[in-house]
Write an enzyme that holds these catalytic residues in place. Sequence first.
Site, PDB file in Angstrom:
ATOM      1  N   TYR A   1       0.835  -1.192   0.000  1.00  0.00           N
ATOM      2  CA  TYR A   1       0.000   0.000   0.000  1.00  0.00           C
ATOM      3  C   TYR A   1       0.870   1.243   0.000  1.00  0.00           C
ATOM      4  CZ  TYR A   1       0.310   1.897   4.815  1.00  0.00           C
ATOM      5  OH  TYR A   1       0.726   2.503   5.967  1.00  0.00           O
TER       6      TYR A   1
ATOM      7  N   PHE B   1      -3.084   0.340  12.939  1.00  0.00           N
ATOM      8  CA  PHE B   1      -3.062  -0.927  12.202  1.00  0.00           C
ATOM      9  C   PHE B   1      -1.636  -1.315  11.814  1.00  0.00           C
ATOM     10  CE2 PHE B   1      -2.891  -3.007   8.060  1.00  0.00           C
ATOM     11  CZ  PHE B   1      -3.755  -4.075   8.196  1.00  0.00           C
ATOM     12  N   ASP B   2      -0.870  -0.387  11.264  1.00  0.00           N
ATOM     13  CA  ASP B   2       0.496  -0.678  10.822  1.00  0.00           C
ATOM     14  C   ASP B   2       1.363  -1.179  11.971  1.00  0.00           C
ATOM     15  OD1 ASP B   2      -0.773   1.292   9.059  1.00  0.00           O
ATOM     16  OD2 ASP B   2       1.136   1.338   8.003  1.00  0.00           O
ATOM     17  N   THR B   3       1.305  -0.447  13.087  1.00  0.00           N
ATOM     18  CA  THR B   3       2.132  -0.805  14.236  1.00  0.00           C
ATOM     19  C   THR B   3       1.764  -2.176  14.771  1.00  0.00           C
ATOM     20  OG1 THR B   3       2.344   1.531  14.843  1.00  0.00           O
ATOM     21  CG2 THR B   3       2.864  -0.093  16.536  1.00  0.00           C
TER      22      THR B   3
END
Length: 428
Positions: A124, A216-218
Amino acid sequence: MDHPVHPDEPRDPSTTSPLDRLPLRTPVSAHHREPVLDVVVPVFNEEAELEASVRRLHAHLRETFPYPFRITVADNASTDDTPRIAARLAAELPEAQWLRLAEKGRGGALHAAWSGSRAPVLAYVDVDLSTDLTALLPLVAPLISGHSDIAIGTRLARGARVVRGPKREVISRCYNVLLRSTLAVGFSDAQCGFKAVRRDVAERLLPLVQDSGWFFDTELLVIAERAGLRIHEVPVDWVDDPDSRVDIVSTALADLRGIARIGRSLARGTLPTAGLRRDVAAHSPSGLAGQLLRFGAVGAVSTVGYVLLYALLRPPTGPQAANALALLICAVANTAANRRLTFGLRGRGGALRHQAKGLLVFAVGLALTSGSLAVLHQVAPRPARPTEIGVLVAANLAATLLRFLLFRAWVFSARRRGTGAMDGRTAP
């Protein structure tokens, strides 16, 4: 395609057996006919930037990416003209599609888009394309080749070139310092909007990620790192978008809540990583004979180290203290070496628990060697130094045999490893 794509149902983690490990990484075929890479662009009310950014991304991939690709615009509940623009782009560009979601949240958009994709590599990018696209091929190449499981762009590693204001620079660095100090992460930049993951990893990882927003990424990276998956970092050229509409205060508070939640899971040993471990059986023999050979090699090195440390510490501390200190130092190193080399465990998962059990095994060895020293000094109050060391080596060999049995049956038992009892960290 002029209609939105609806994602498949995400994989239910309850249906994944703890023994169903990830297979060994393999390269993506050079003759892959379907899209090898699916680049998701999550958007919310981005009518001003969406078309120019998608066309720029599309042109870049057409010119530089050697495999079939797809661009997925993941529209998470936009209320402006974004859906119409996304639909038109999907109709005009053969490699583009769009996904319409009813709820807002970047994490939710990525979860839906990645869960519904069949491309071997999922990525993404932020719609503002703050990250220079020349880093896209270096980002996904380690995943296509089978070298790594996840790849992230980093603005904080050596070689990165970043243009942004001091406020965002301080916030970014403070956030990553906070992650390192509270969750002991090894990756350098959690929030750069430039990431990729292998689909086989995403299928196991996504059902475990609870956050649907900016955290979300972490959360995805922490779970992956604690499972011992390999995370590749690419220094990027990054220019801050001055029109960014991210609410820094609310995002920071959500991140703090997420860190606290993950921290509690780590403290309780409940972080779900059972189905994320790679099957390393093909790389190292796990049978008794192979383990004995590797354990013996580690033990031989440990014994030499122990003798040298004892001889060094004996004059200033006396025999008992020198024995205890030398054995303690070698025991910690021995446990770490056997964990990785003899029993094939990678990453930080369960490392503290293994060391704690290893110290209990050390106590047994200490009692055995200290008892042998005491008996020797009872029989011969002033033994010759070679005799003293010989007795200690014999006692240490007996302790080593006992240590192997305890390591195999208790500390690193196959049953515990098979049920995914470890919950720890990072890319080997």
